[in-house]
Design an enzyme around this catalytic site. Structure first.
Site, PDB file in Angstrom:
ATOM      1  N   ASN A   5       1.577   2.172  -2.124  1.00 35.64           N
ATOM      2  CA  ASN A   5       1.594   1.466  -3.403  1.00 35.64           C
ATOM      3  C   ASN A   5       1.565   2.487  -4.536  1.00 35.64           C
ATOM      4  O   ASN A   5       1.012   3.582  -4.379  1.00 35.64           O
ATOM      5  CB  ASN A   5       0.357   0.568  -3.506  1.00 35.64           C
ATOM      6  CG  ASN A   5       0.320  -0.232  -4.797  1.00 35.64           C
ATOM      7  OD1 ASN A   5       1.348  -0.754  -5.256  1.00 35.64           O
ATOM      8  ND2 ASN A   5      -0.842  -0.328  -5.411  1.00 35.64           N
ATOM      9  N   HIS A  51       0.287   2.843  -8.514  1.00 33.61           N
ATOM     10  CA  HIS A  51      -0.624   2.155  -9.442  1.00 33.61           C
ATOM     11  C   HIS A  51      -0.726   2.959 -10.729  1.00 33.61           C
ATOM     12  O   HIS A  51      -0.904   4.181 -10.686  1.00 33.61           O
ATOM     13  CB  HIS A  51      -2.005   1.997  -8.788  1.00 33.61           C
ATOM     14  CG  HIS A  51      -2.951   1.215  -9.639  1.00 33.61           C
ATOM     15  ND1 HIS A  51      -2.873  -0.157  -9.760  1.00 33.61           N
ATOM     16  CD2 HIS A  51      -3.962   1.611 -10.441  1.00 33.61           C
ATOM     17  CE1 HIS A  51      -3.819  -0.567 -10.597  1.00 33.61           C
ATOM     18  NE2 HIS A  51      -4.493   0.486 -11.027  1.00 33.61           N
ATOM     19  N   SER A  63      -1.195   6.854  -9.642  1.00 31.87           N
ATOM     20  CA  SER A  63      -1.614   7.236  -8.293  1.00 31.87           C
ATOM     21  C   SER A  63      -0.704   6.551  -7.281  1.00 31.87           C
ATOM     22  O   SER A  63      -0.326   5.387  -7.470  1.00 31.87           O
ATOM     23  CB  SER A  63      -3.051   6.773  -8.016  1.00 31.87           C
ATOM     24  OG  SER A  63      -3.934   7.233  -9.003  1.00 31.87           O
ATOM     25  N   ASP A  91      -6.207  -1.510  -4.333  1.00 31.59           N
ATOM     26  CA  ASP A  91      -5.995  -0.238  -5.058  1.00 31.59           C
ATOM     27  C   ASP A  91      -6.979   0.863  -4.652  1.00 31.59           C
ATOM     28  O   ASP A  91      -7.310   1.732  -5.469  1.00 31.59           O
ATOM     29  CB  ASP A  91      -6.090  -0.456  -6.582  1.00 31.59           C
ATOM     30  CG  ASP A  91      -5.016  -1.406  -7.107  1.00 31.59           C
ATOM     31  OD1 ASP A  91      -3.935  -1.470  -6.498  1.00 31.59           O
ATOM     32  OD2 ASP A  91      -5.274  -2.067  -8.125  1.00 31.59           O
TER      33      ASP A  91
HETATM   34  C1  GAR Z   1       4.562   0.191 -12.486  1.00 34.11           C
HETATM   35  O1  GAR Z   1       4.054   0.872 -13.601  1.00 34.11           O
HETATM   36  C2  GAR Z   1       3.537   0.186 -11.368  1.00 34.11           C
HETATM   37  O2  GAR Z   1       2.704   1.312 -11.361  1.00 34.11           O
HETATM   38  C3  GAR Z   1       2.750  -1.058 -11.683  1.00 34.11           C
HETATM   39  O3  GAR Z   1       3.700  -1.983 -12.120  1.00 34.11           O
HETATM   40  C4  GAR Z   1       4.754  -1.295 -12.787  1.00 34.11           C
HETATM   41  C5  GAR Z   1       6.066  -1.823 -12.251  1.00 34.11           C
HETATM   42  O4  GAR Z   1       7.144  -1.359 -13.018  1.00 34.11           O
HETATM   43  N1  GAR Z   1       2.050  -1.514 -10.523  1.00 34.11           N
HETATM   44  C6  GAR Z   1       0.866  -2.115 -10.585  1.00 34.11           C
HETATM   45  O5  GAR Z   1       0.277  -2.357 -11.624  1.00 34.11           O
HETATM   46  C7  GAR Z   1       0.285  -2.486  -9.237  1.00 34.11           C
HETATM   47  N2  GAR Z   1      -1.105  -2.728  -9.330  1.00 34.11           N
HETATM   48  P1  GAR Z   1       8.624  -1.542 -12.511  1.00 34.11           P
HETATM   49  O6  GAR Z   1       8.802  -3.010 -12.091  1.00 34.11           O
HETATM   50  O7  GAR Z   1       9.465  -1.207 -13.711  1.00 34.11           O
HETATM   51  O8  GAR Z   1       8.843  -0.603 -11.356  1.00 34.11           O
END
Ligand code: GAR
Length: 218
Positions: free
Chosen positions: A110, A112, A139, A148
């Site tokens: 994942n 995060h 991370s 997480d």
């Molecule tokens: C990313 O910034 C990722 O780190 C976060 O969602 C965004 C997705 O962006 N993930 C989380 O918050 C998971 N807990 P994207 O759809 O443009 O790749």
């Protein structure tokens, strides 16, 4: 020649990380192949990105399932059928059941948007600003049952300045994410990464500290 590993990418939104993974794959076709993109939400731009790259997509709409368990079972079935080597959560905004995470233990990562263990869950950019933090980042970790909190493989840091807002932090973190995630997937495809005894291993050595993106190539 080594066969590329098969990966599935799970999304819930815009899919900019998916795009980075697609773009990297085009330059490094021997490392991984994206077999499947699954979204739990209809009409998200990530699905369009996958279709534009001729990658098979599946929509598993979580609102059509009565329980978290039944959704996860449907998801697990799709992933088992696809026989992928690695599951990549890229903005997949679902809490997963312990049964699901256990089933794919060591085969699911994942990304995060925080320097874990700080700010698990949502609104990480706002929380970093509210706390007056001077640095923020991302991370990448193995997924374990606790949200997480799985062993961290890599982090990338960005400084927070007095000018930063949620939007600027989001943009800066995204830029680093787009470099970091393909790199970690490539490591996995090269057999360099493993999860053993609830610890992340890199090249047969326990990672006592996460790898840093800046130290590598950014
Ligand atoms: C990313 O910034 C990722 O780190 C976060 O969602 C965004 C997705 O962006 N993930 C989380 O918050 C998971 N807990 P994207 O759809 O443009 O790749």
């Amino acid at each position: 020649m080594k066969q590329p590993i098969k990966i599935a990418v799970l999304i819930s939104g815009s899919g900019s990380n998916l795009q980075a993974i697609i773009d990297h794959q085009k330059q490094h076709t021997e490392t991984y192949q994206i077999s499947l993109v699954i979204s739990n939400k209809a009409h998200v731009y990530g699905l369009t990105r996958a279709k534009d790259a001729s990658i098979p997509t599946e929509l598993i709409d979580h609102t059509l399932f009565a329980t978290r368990e039944s959704f996860d079972q449907a998801l697990q079935k799709k992933l088992d059928n696809a026989q992928v080597d690695l599951i990549v959560l890229a903005g997949f905004m679902r809490i997963l059941t312990p049964q699901f995470t256990q089933h794919f233990l060591g085969k699911m990562i994942n990304i995060h948007p925080s320097l874990l263990p700080k700010y698990t869950g949502l609104n990480t950019h706002q929380r970093a600003l509210n706390a007056g933090d001077t640095e923020h980042g991302l991370s990448i970790h193995f997924v374990t049952p606790e949200l997480d909190s799985g062993p961290i493989i890599l982090q990338a840091k960005i400084p927070i300045t007095s000018q930063d807002t949620v939007e600027t932090l989001k943009e800066k973190v995204h830029q680093k994410e787009h470099l970091a995630y393909p790199q970690v997937i490539e490591w996995f495809s090269e057999g360099k990464l493993a999860l053993k005894d609830n610890q992340a291993w890199f090249e047969q050595t326990v990672l006592t500290k996460p790898q840093q993106l800046n130290a590598l190539n950014a």
